[in-house]
Motif scaffolding. Structure first.
Motif, mmCIF file in Angstrom:
data_model
loop_
_atom_site.group_PDB
_atom_site.id
_atom_site.type_symbol
_atom_site.label_atom_id
_atom_site.label_comp_id
_atom_site.label_asym_id
_atom_site.label_seq_id
_atom_site.Cartn_x
_atom_site.Cartn_y
_atom_site.Cartn_z
ATOM 1 N N LYS A 1 13.428 14.563 -9.192
ATOM 2 C CA LYS A 1 13.720 15.940 -9.584
ATOM 3 C C LYS A 1 14.314 16.752 -8.439
ATOM 4 C CE LYS A 1 10.578 18.916 -10.690
ATOM 5 N NZ LYS A 1 9.193 19.223 -11.067
ATOM 6 N N PHE B 1 0.836 -1.211 0.000
ATOM 7 C CA PHE B 1 0.000 0.000 0.000
ATOM 8 C C PHE B 1 0.868 1.256 0.000
ATOM 9 C CE2 PHE B 1 -3.366 -2.575 2.483
ATOM 10 C CZ PHE B 1 -3.923 -3.015 1.302
ATOM 11 N N ALA B 2 1.878 1.254 0.867
ATOM 12 C CA ALA B 2 2.725 2.439 0.982
ATOM 13 C C ALA B 2 3.436 2.721 -0.335
ATOM 14 C CB ALA B 2 3.732 2.265 2.115
ATOM 15 N N GLY B 3 3.908 1.658 -0.999
ATOM 16 C CA GLY B 3 4.585 1.830 -2.283
ATOM 17 C C GLY B 3 3.651 2.415 -3.324
ATOM 18 N N LEU B 4 2.441 1.864 -3.399
ATOM 19 C CA LEU B 4 1.459 2.402 -4.359
ATOM 20 C C LEU B 4 1.113 3.848 -4.006
ATOM 21 C CD1 LEU B 4 -0.935 -0.677 -4.673
ATOM 22 C CD2 LEU B 4 0.494 0.269 -6.498
ATOM 23 N N ALA B 5 1.015 4.123 -2.712
ATOM 24 C CA ALA B 5 0.585 5.459 -2.283
ATOM 25 C C ALA B 5 1.596 6.546 -2.642
ATOM 26 C CB ALA B 5 0.327 5.463 -0.774
ATOM 27 N N ILE B 6 2.875 6.186 -2.741
ATOM 28 C CA ILE B 6 3.867 7.208 -3.073
ATOM 29 C C ILE B 6 4.277 7.146 -4.538
ATOM 30 C CG2 ILE B 6 4.870 7.522 -0.767
ATOM 31 C CD1 ILE B 6 7.015 5.498 -1.534
ATOM 32 N N SER B 7 3.653 6.230 -5.300
ATOM 33 C CA SER B 7 4.128 6.016 -6.664
ATOM 34 C C SER B 7 3.939 7.255 -7.550
ATOM 35 C CB SER B 7 3.425 4.812 -7.289
ATOM 36 O OG SER B 7 2.042 5.055 -7.362
ATOM 37 N N ASP B 8 3.019 8.157 -7.169
ATOM 38 C CA ASP B 8 2.855 9.362 -7.997
ATOM 39 C C ASP B 8 3.856 10.449 -7.622
ATOM 40 O OD1 ASP B 8 1.727 9.892 -5.554
ATOM 41 O OD2 ASP B 8 0.105 11.117 -6.370
ATOM 42 N N GLN B 9 4.723 10.164 -6.651
ATOM 43 C CA GLN B 9 5.701 11.184 -6.249
ATOM 44 C C GLN B 9 7.107 10.865 -6.759
ATOM 45 O OE1 GLN B 9 5.326 10.994 -2.032
ATOM 46 N NE2 GLN B 9 3.358 12.039 -1.993
ATOM 47 N N LEU B 10 7.217 9.788 -7.524
ATOM 48 C CA LEU B 10 8.540 9.341 -7.944
ATOM 49 C C LEU B 10 9.292 10.411 -8.728
ATOM 50 C CD1 LEU B 10 10.504 6.957 -7.939
ATOM 51 C CD2 LEU B 10 9.474 6.173 -10.055
ATOM 52 N N LYS B 11 8.603 11.043 -9.674
ATOM 53 C CA LYS B 11 9.274 12.071 -10.489
ATOM 54 C C LYS B 11 9.712 13.248 -9.631
ATOM 55 C CE LYS B 11 7.427 11.027 -15.025
ATOM 56 N NZ LYS B 11 6.191 11.137 -15.809
ATOM 57 N N THR B 12 8.817 13.668 -8.719
ATOM 58 C CA THR B 12 9.175 14.779 -7.828
ATOM 59 C C THR B 12 10.396 14.413 -7.014
ATOM 60 O OG1 THR B 12 6.794 14.942 -7.564
ATOM 61 C CG2 THR B 12 8.136 16.459 -6.276
ATOM 62 N N PHE B 13 10.402 13.177 -6.532
ATOM 63 C CA PHE B 13 11.519 12.693 -5.725
ATOM 64 C C PHE B 13 12.819 12.766 -6.512
ATOM 65 C CE2 PHE B 13 14.134 8.904 -4.623
ATOM 66 C CZ PHE B 13 14.533 9.317 -3.362
#
Lengths: 148, 286
Positions: free
Chosen positions: A114, A100-112
């Motif tokens: 960058k 769940f935690a992995g899916l929950a942050i998956s939309d922040q990967l690019k920000t991370f």
């Protein structure tokens, strides 16, 4: 969330824990069920307390406190609870949390990515300092308290 | 007493399931993969790094997201972040039971537990000078004051405003913590645990830093290193975490944030001349 939603989600979560407990630790589903039911009941009571009590404590605090109470010497079901819960390996429910935690942050990967290496370094220092500080402080406290 | 009516996110359980079935299906697949791989122990010098199934599950989760494999969409991402608490409740309950079973360990530690949360303050002391040397300005106050989980971030937003540099810094570390925090806490706990400097009881209690998933990761590593202390470690980690959760918000509000702010005012003029000059401000943008 409604009680029924919490209940169904907890049941689905329990299936995941049973699966992890079986694959990772070889505990059969039948052996996991009583322990999972106990955890489910504790979690549901915590949900009800969060809804009913005016006290603003996070739900996990209630889970922890209820778990502690039902397994403490004042509890009439102490031995049963401890025995069935011991079949659930402590890291078994954890894989699902990771999913769940992995899916929950998956939309922040690019920000991370960058943000770059500077923020990562600062983050590492914050985390290291926080844990190391706790270790030093707790070692001191426990020594003063005479526990170690 | 007028009770605020809870707003439901979905019209019915069926509606919820229509969105979330995919998340559960994926989670089961990740469990199949991750727990089949199991723990991997990598010897490092005298000790070892331990990789746990949760690490692989996190990585699989991130990879399935809308920015890589696109198996799930943004609505699933939002739903999954609410499900973390569903997953963590039974886990914390299990730790609570371990704590209840070992209540004598808690009674022994007694007053030490009440004061446990203050150790976190070394975080800002260590990180702030580094952040300033790396060329960060006011955002370093938000970034360094704590490990920046949800409630820390809410406090920073509250004090400095959601558009402030401080809030931007806080969000940056929140994201870093989400991406690498769980894995890092597991590895760091193995390393610090293996130095032998600290008693397993202190290590266990210290794992409760105020973030459930990081506590779990750190204490799992410690239990693997000190199997004979496993019950004691998980007991103190769980109680330490509960204490940190209760006292943490006050420590952050009244100590960590003001202290970091003050320290910034003292250190920034002294250190900024040695700081790295950034070509542009992009690393501080979120």
């Amino acid at each position: 969330m409604r009680y029924i939603e919490w209940f169904v989600l907890f049941c689905l979560g329990a299936c995941g824990t049973a699966l992890a407990n079986f694959i990772g630790y070889g505990v059969s589903f039948m052996d996991s069920i009583p322990g999972l039911l106990v955890l489910l009941v504790i979690s549901m009571i915590a949900v009800a307390l969060v809804k009913l009590l005016p006290l603003k404590l996070p739900i996990v605090a209630y889970c922890s406190i209820i778990g502690l109470l039902v397994a403490s010497p004042i509890s009439p079901v102490r031995d049963f609870v401890i025995q069935v819960a011991s079949n659930i390996n402590f890291t078994a429910p954890f894989t699902m949390v990771g999913a769940f935690a992995g899916l929950a942050i998956s939309d922040q990967l690019k920000t991370f990515i960058k943000q770059g290496w500077k923020i990562l370094i600062v983050g590492i220092f914050v985390m290291t300092g926080t844990f190391l500080g706790s270790c030093i402080w707790d070692q001191l406290l426990l020594t003063v308290a005479g526990a170690i | 007493m007028a009770k605020k009516q809870e707003v439901y996110q979905y019209a019915s359980l069926k509606d919820r399931f229509r969105v979330e079935w995919k998340i559960f299906a994926l989670a089961y697949v990740f469990i199949l993969i991750a727990d089949n791989i199991g723990q991997i122990k990598i010897p490092v010098g005298k000790g070892m790094f331990i990789l746990f199934p949760i690490f692989y599950a996190i990585i699989l989760g991130v990879l399935s997201g809308p920015q890589v494999l696109k198996i799930v969409e943004n609505k699933h991402v939002k739903a999954a972040s609410k499900l973390v608490v569903v997953g963590i409740c039974p886990f914390i309950a299990k730790l609570g039971i371990t704590a209840g079973a070992n209540i004598d360990v808690i009674l022994d530690a007694g007053p030490a537990l009440l004061l446990h949360g203050f150790g976190n303050l070394l975080g800002p002391l260590l990180a702030l000078p580094i952040a300033i040397l790396l060329g960060m300005k006011r955002e370093s106050v938000g970034a360094c004051h704590s490990i920046n989980r949800e409630y820390h971030m809410a406090l920073v937003n509250n004090i400095y405003g959601p558009d402030s540099a401080e809030a931007r810094g806080s969000l940056s570390i929140y994201i870093v913590g989400g991406m690498v925090g769980t894995i890092y806490f597991g590895l760091m706990a193995s390393v610090i645990g293996m130095t032998g400097l600290f008693h397993p009881q202190a290590l266990g209690m210290a794992s409760g830093v105020g973030a459930g998933i990081m506590m779990a990761s750190a204490s799992a590593s410690l239990c693997a290193i000190y199997p004979e202390w496993a019950d004691t470690i998980s007991t103190l980690a769980s109680v330490g975490e509960t204490m940190a959760g209760i006292t943490g918000i006050y420590i952050t509000m009244f100590l960590a944030i003001p202290m970091t702010d003050k320290l910034y005012k003292i250190l920034e003029p002294k250190l900024s001349k040695f700081a790295l000059k950034s070509k542009n401000e992009e690393e501080t943008q979120v």
